[in-house]
Design a protein around this motif. Structure first.
Motif, short mmCIF file in Angstrom:
data_model
loop_
_atom_site.label_atom_id
_atom_site.label_comp_id
_atom_site.label_asym_id
_atom_site.label_seq_id
_atom_site.Cartn_x
_atom_site.Cartn_y
_atom_site.Cartn_z
N ALA A 1 0.82 -1.21 0.00
CA ALA A 1 0.00 0.00 0.00
C ALA A 1 0.85 1.26 0.00
O ALA A 1 0.49 2.27 -0.60
CB ALA A 1 -0.93 -0.01 1.21
N THR A 2 2.01 1.21 0.67
CA THR A 2 2.91 2.37 0.69
C THR A 2 3.34 2.73 -0.73
O THR A 2 3.27 3.89 -1.15
CB THR A 2 4.16 2.05 1.53
N GLY A 3 3.83 1.73 -1.46
CA GLY A 3 4.28 1.97 -2.82
C GLY A 3 3.15 2.31 -3.75
O GLY A 3 3.29 3.18 -4.63
N PHE B 1 -5.34 -4.12 -0.72
CA PHE B 1 -6.80 -4.21 -0.77
C PHE B 1 -7.43 -3.18 0.17
O PHE B 1 -8.47 -2.59 -0.16
CB PHE B 1 -7.25 -5.61 -0.36
N ASP B 2 -6.84 -2.99 1.34
CA ASP B 2 -7.37 -2.00 2.27
C ASP B 2 -7.30 -0.59 1.70
O ASP B 2 -8.17 0.25 1.99
CB ASP B 2 -6.59 -2.04 3.59
N TRP B 3 -6.28 -0.33 0.89
CA TRP B 3 -6.09 1.01 0.32
C TRP B 3 -7.01 1.26 -0.88
O TRP B 3 -7.55 2.35 -1.02
CB TRP B 3 -4.62 1.19 -0.10
N ALA B 4 -7.17 0.26 -1.72
CA ALA B 4 -7.91 0.43 -2.97
C ALA B 4 -9.42 0.42 -2.75
O ALA B 4 -9.93 -0.06 -1.73
CB ALA B 4 -7.53 -0.69 -3.95
N ALA B 5 -10.15 0.92 -3.72
CA ALA B 5 -11.61 0.93 -3.64
C ALA B 5 -12.19 -0.47 -3.72
O ALA B 5 -13.23 -0.77 -3.12
CB ALA B 5 -12.19 1.79 -4.76
N HIS B 6 -11.53 -1.36 -4.48
CA HIS B 6 -12.08 -2.69 -4.72
C HIS B 6 -10.93 -3.69 -4.79
O HIS B 6 -9.99 -3.51 -5.55
CB HIS B 6 -12.85 -2.69 -6.05
N GLY B 7 -11.01 -4.74 -3.97
CA GLY B 7 -9.96 -5.76 -3.94
C GLY B 7 -10.49 -7.09 -4.45
O GLY B 7 -11.50 -7.59 -3.96
N ALA C 1 -10.57 -13.50 2.88
CA ALA C 1 -11.42 -13.02 3.96
C ALA C 1 -11.65 -11.52 3.91
O ALA C 1 -12.64 -11.04 4.47
CB ALA C 1 -10.82 -13.41 5.31
N VAL C 2 -10.77 -10.78 3.27
CA VAL C 2 -10.92 -9.31 3.22
C VAL C 2 -11.20 -8.81 1.81
O VAL C 2 -11.25 -7.60 1.58
CB VAL C 2 -9.67 -8.60 3.78
N ALA C 3 -11.38 -9.72 0.86
CA ALA C 3 -11.60 -9.32 -0.53
C ALA C 3 -13.03 -8.85 -0.76
O ALA C 3 -13.97 -9.30 -0.09
CB ALA C 3 -11.28 -10.49 -1.47
N ASP C 4 -13.21 -7.94 -1.70
CA ASP C 4 -14.54 -7.55 -2.14
C ASP C 4 -15.12 -8.55 -3.12
O ASP C 4 -16.34 -8.62 -3.30
CB ASP C 4 -14.49 -6.17 -2.82
#
Length: 294
Positions: free
Chosen positions: A203-205, A233-239, A251-254
């Motif tokens: 997410a940093t990069g 995934f946490d950073w983007a609108a849709h993972g 478990a954390v995917a959209d």
């Protein structure tokens, strides 16, 4: 490469961010014609395509040239922002070698001997492996050194770890419990537990690359397969997790698509181009494990 698209389409997302191993790449390190065509279509529709990979820039350079040879790529688990066209690192964070040695010592105090490798910093940095370490992907070049001390001869971007008996999940769990703030612990693929600079993630990069492109999280769809993709995934609108993805990422995917062998990225991009709109969320930030957004 895919033929030019002769008709107008609209991209649902302005930034397409994809992992490589287990996501865009098939098991033989190739990209299918269908995936190439889908990426060409979203590019023609105005979207930017961005590789976000754990591989360091030198280990991914030939593939990036094949995928277009221009633009940016996030490499080294987010520690490197690489300009493909001019073969230059725009941004790079190194892992302090003394901290890396200390972290290794703490891990070995808990689980016994581990085998280590390092990715050196820079566009021409080498991957060095100590005696006993086996490369999880034999297609990637590496230089074997005679002893662990030789790993620290030049600045490094990360350390790769393997244990002779523990699973990746077990090794990563122990490493996280003892390393603390010395480094960030990630698991990026089979046989690949890594130590990278503290606070650095994909997410940093990705966030830095997006700023360079004038784009935002809400403009971004991300594809991945391993726990190191969770920050992305946490950073983007849709993972979007691949069918072959690790359970922690699912478990954390959209959304969960087909596997990397079955053109899972292409399936999603083709659908979004056909629909011309973004998918709706299932009652919150993330659906339940295994849910798919249609």
């Amino acid at each position: 490469m895919a033929a030019p698209i002769a008709y107008a389409e609209r991209a649902a997302y302005a930034l397409i961010a994809t992992d490589l191993d287990g996501t865009l790449l098939r098991g033989d390190d190739t990209v299918s014609d269908r995936s190439l065509t889908a990426l060409a279509r979203v590019s023609a529709a105005g979207a930017r395509y961005l590789v976000v990979t754990g591989r360091p820039a030198p280990r991914v350079r030939p593939l990036l040239k094949f995928l277009g040879g221009v633009g940016l790529a996030v490499c080294g688990q987010g520690a490197q922002l690489y300009d493909v066209g001019v073969d230059r690192l725009l941004w790079s964070v190194t892992l302090d070698r003394e901290l890396a040695e200390t972290a290794l010592g703490k891990i070995e105090a808990e689980v016994g001997t581990v085998y280590a490798a390092v990715d050196q910093d820079g566009v021409d940095g080498l991957t060095l492996i100590e005696p006993g370490y086996r490369m999880p992907r034999p297609t990637l070049p590496a230089v074997r050194v005679g002893r662990r001390d030789d790993l620290w001869c030049e600045p490094i971007s990360k350390v790769l770890l393997r244990h002779p008996a523990l699973s990746d999940d077990e090794l990563a769990s122990v490493a996280r419990s003892v390393v603390g703030s010395l480094a960030t612990v990630t698991m990026s693929g089979p046989g690949t537990v890594e130590l990278q600079p503290s606070g650095i993630t994909k997410a940093t990069g990705l966030a830095l690359a997006a700023r360079h492109l004038g784009l935002r999280p809400e403009d971004t769809i991300a594809f991945g397969d391993m726990p190191n993709d969770i920050p992305m995934f946490d950073w983007a609108a849709h993972g979007v997790a691949m069918a072959n993805a690790h359970p922690e990422l699912k478990a954390v995917a959209d959304e969960i698509t087909l596997s990397n062998e079955d053109d899972g990225i292409a399936v999603v991009l083709e659908r979004l181009l056909t629909e011309g709109r973004r998918p709706q969320r299932l009652g919150g930030r993330r659906p339940s494990v295994g849910a798919k957004i249609q």
